[in-house]
Design an enzyme around this catalytic site. Structure first.
Site, short mmCIF file in Angstrom:
data_model
loop_
_atom_site.label_atom_id
_atom_site.label_comp_id
_atom_site.label_asym_id
_atom_site.label_seq_id
_atom_site.Cartn_x
_atom_site.Cartn_y
_atom_site.Cartn_z
N LEU A 1 0.99 -1.16 -0.09
CA LEU A 1 0.11 -0.11 0.05
C LEU A 1 0.75 1.35 -0.12
CD1 LEU A 1 -2.48 1.82 0.57
CD2 LEU A 1 -2.21 1.16 2.86
N ASP A 2 1.77 1.46 1.10
CA ASP A 2 2.62 2.74 1.11
C ASP A 2 3.68 2.11 1.90
OD1 ASP A 2 3.78 4.96 1.86
OD2 ASP A 2 2.31 5.58 3.46
#
Length: 754
Positions: free
Chosen positions: A433-434
């Protein structure tokens, strides 16, 4: 009193989701919840539905509804009773709702009915909410015994003319009711010529189980047949019965006498119940499966027919993000997945229900074992802590095996780039995701702006994994979906970013002081603060023109100030404390931590105020109330963890701030691009992901980390990425293929012009 709530009821609808009928679910609109209870044996739920009356649910599975229960109760009772010449003594195992007993008593020949149900709660609840079914449990012809059916059968041999087993599905304790020893007990408890009837699942879902039941019972009984009925609220609208007799030649499909006062059952239906569809007959009589082949099954058949090479994938780790990744990988039937974890049980649990998947035990600290497992596969997915990635990559280089991770590339990993190139392997990183999804959409917009002659003057990217707003009601507005220690330590990381052309460096102890309100939507009160070092991304994202570059974290309003107070009070200190021993109260630990004169709450509160210097009384009250909620002023005894304040606090927060059943999380990610176009005009573009988890499925965090990782894995296996070396998704060539598949999974970002 708070309103009743149940995890299987969301947005006013009950959902019957179970691994026993994957990919489908019965839903009913709920008017109101009537009863919730955890009995000694199961979860008991009763609700009033809009169209089916009162509904009894056990362990999330519908047992009966007022509207359609008669179909099941009549058929499971009258099939064995009406085909028996003279049933006088009847035993009902299970069926605490009383529906089967009601039907049994319609037979004039019956002199005695014994109901044996292990769970008194079902009997009690049914008498209150399903009286039309349970009323006859008080009949003088009925005896109710609360206890174990196995034991009851063993103590009552050759006693009953008909025994009816109204069981739940073959999961957990009820699984034993579908096995040969139970049928032997039933056989021995019958009188000569006796009959049994048992719930035998759905022909649309469980033909192999039905086949096994028929084979095992035919070794015990003289006659064994499968019959069925229709019922809207059971899986696939159909349920079956195994009807057996001790009497050789007994014709079970023909009733010997008429049964009156029925709604579903009649003589014609009795006979028709034993007439099976052709696909069922073919399987049970000839062992042939003539059902349509489609989806993954068809793909697997094609792989086998074409002799396609099987790719072996090793997944290291069994954390919460691993399952969506594993599910994606095994979609392709040419992939075989091995899940490796230090504990075999964890690995096997993750592999359960996945095709072409197995779990093994592996200690990655054992270099020889790690290298052996890596060498036995074509690709390794490393979802273990990032500190192990370099060791995994070294093993992969040695065996010439590809690697995929979701982690930032550490210096130790980057140093292996040349070795990976020489080995001809791809090491794909930062694809969760991040980091991960954030890269895909940053690169997309930046490339599009540059292609149109524009410049990125400001790039702001913030991401947060949070409880959904309705689940965020604790003083920090946060819940732990991964290591609490990792979460808290990350709050002490230093950060750096570019603002108006200048680099700003922030020490970890000051980080929370830089948190500022950040607007994404009127529905949320977010604050944002920088995360790690954003400065290199001006180069990595190819935006040398950018004057502001910041990548950071989102939290709900009030979180940074609370964390700042914990830091100032010393609770995020990971150093060992000689004085932190068993026997101290939380108040005494707090006294030692902050240097207060004594452990009285008034003294501690006054000292907290002097240390933290709150900006106003309202903020002081809020944070001190939160410290009280954690228990830091209490007289309860502390159980120190690891001899330090940080880990001891973590142990407490893990209990207070875990996701409860039925709760969901939220992932919010937004890029904001301030663009200067060639004509001098300026626009602000955004790319936003607002993803909620499912209380009965995957969390948003698990999906948004695991699915991109699975996609990248498949693309490496399929040869879409060919250039060897240590890679990150900072280029169009890597990002576009991953993003295209990600969007097909419904996980794309929404792009807007402000």
């Amino acid at each position: 009193m708070s309103p009743l709530a149940h995890p299987s009821i969301q947005d006013g609808w009950f959902r019957e989701i179970s691994s026993q009928w994957p990919g489908q679910a019965m839903t009913l609109k709920v008017n109101k919840i009537l009863h919730i209870e955890k009995s000694l044996y199961q979860d008991v739920l009763v609700f009033e539905s809009e169209t089916y009356g009162n509904v009894l649910v056990l362990d999330g599975v519908i047992q009966c509804t007022e509207r359609d229960e008669f179909s099941y109760q009549e058929m499971i009772a009258h099939l064995p009773l009406a085909s028996h010449p003279n049933p006088r003594k009847v035993l009902v195992i299970g069926g605490g709702d009383g529906g089967v007993v009601r039907e049994v008593l319609k037979h004039d020949t019956v002199e005695e009915v014994v109901l044996c149900d292990i769970d008194e709660a079902v009997i009690r609840v049914s008498k209150r909410y399903l009286p039309h079914m349970s009323a006859l449990l008080d009949s003088p012809r009925v005896k109710v015994f609360v206890g174990d059916g196995f034991k009851f059968l063993a103590e009552n041999e050759a006693t009953y003319d008909v025994i009816i087993t109204d069981s739940s599905d073959p999961v957990g304790p009820a699984e034993a009711l579908f096995q040969k020893p139970y049928f032997k007990l039933l056989h021995d408890a019958l009188t000569p010529g006796g009959h049994i009837s048992t719930q035998a699942e759905s022909q649309w879902l469980h033909i192999p189980l039905i086949d096994d039941l028929l084979k095992s019972t035919r070794e015990i009984f003289a006659v064994s047949q499968y019959a069925f009925t229709t019922i809207p609220t059971y899986p696939s609208g159909q349920i079956g019965f195994l009807v057996c007799s001790k009497e050789q030649g007994r014709v079970l499909s023909v009733p010997t006498r008429k049964v009156t006062n029925t709604r579903y059952y009649n003589e014609d239906v009795h006979q028709a119940a034993f007439v099976l569809p052709q696909f069922v007959k073919s399987f049970l009589e000839e062992g042939k499966n003539i059902l349509p082949v489609f989806g993954r099954t068809a793909a697997a058949a094609k792989v086998a027919a074409e002799g396609k090479k099987i790719r072996k994938v090793l997944l290291l780790g069994s954390g919460f993000v691993a399952r969506p990744c594993a599910e994606y990988v095994v979609r392709d039937p040419s992939n075989e997945l091995t899940i490796a974890c230090r504990t075999l049980q964890s690995a096997q649990a993750l592999a359960e229900g996945l095709p072409n998947a197995q779990g093994i035990s592996l200690d990655v600290n054992n270099t020889n074992d790690l290298e052996a497992q890596v060498a036995a596969h074509d690709l390794v997915i490393s979802l273990i802590p990032y500190t192990y990635h370099a060791a995994v990559i070294k093993a992969a280089v040695k065996a010439k095996v590809h690697v995929v991770t979701t982690s930032y590339v550490s210096p130790a990993m980057r140093e292996l780039d040349e070795e990976a190139k020489r080995a001809g392997i791809i090491v794909m990183n930062e694809i969760g995701l991040d980091p991960g999804i954030d890269h895909l959409y940053a690169i997309k917009t930046i490339d599009e702006v540059h292609a149109k002659g524009g410049k990125i003057k400001q790039f702001l990217s913030y991401c947060g994994g949070l409880p959904a707003p309705e689940c965020s009601g604790n003083p920090l507005g946060y819940k732990f979906s991964w290591s609490s220690r990792g979460v808290l330590l990350a709050l002490l990381n230093s950060a750096a970013y570019l603002s108006n052309g200048k680099q700003l460096d922030i020490s970890g102890n000051e980080l929370m002081g830089y948190a500022k309100p950040y607007f994404i939507s009127p529905a949320f009160a977010f604050v944002a603060y920088p995360n790690r070092n954003s400065v290199p991304f001006r180069e990595w994202y190819n935006i040398p023109e950018a004057e502001t570059v910041v990548r950071g974290t989102l939290r709900y309003q009030g979180f940074p100030e609370f964390i700042k107070a914990l830091v100032e009070l010393g609770w995020l200190d990971a150093s060992e404390k000689d004085w932190l021993k068993e026997g101290l109260t939380w108040a005494q630990v707090m006294q030692q931590a902050i240097g207060a004169n004594d452990a009285a709450e008034s003294t501690l509160v006054a000292h907290v105020k002097s240390v933290c210097k709150f900006p106003n009384d309202a903020e002081a009250t809020r944070i001190i109330s939160g410290l009280r909620w954690i228990g830091l002023f209490s007289s309860e005894t502390v159980k120190p963890r690891a001899g330090n304040l940080l880990d001891t606090l973590c142990a407490q927060l893990e209990t207070l701030m875990k996701y409860e059943q039925g709760e969901r999380d939220l992932v919010m990610l937004q890029h904001k691009f301030v663009v200067e176009w060639a004509d001098g005009s300026e626009q602000t573009l955004t790319s936003t992901l607002e993803q909620y988890g499912s209380p009965s499925g995957h969390s948003a965090m698990a999906l948004t980390v695991g699915v991109p990782c699975g996609i990248a894995t498949q693309l490496v296996l399929d040869g879409v990425f060919k250039t060897p070396g240590v890679h990150v998704p900072y280029t169009k060539e890597i990002c576009d293929p991953i993003r295209e598949l990600l969007e097909s999974e419904g996980l794309g970002l929404i792009e807007r012009v402000l």
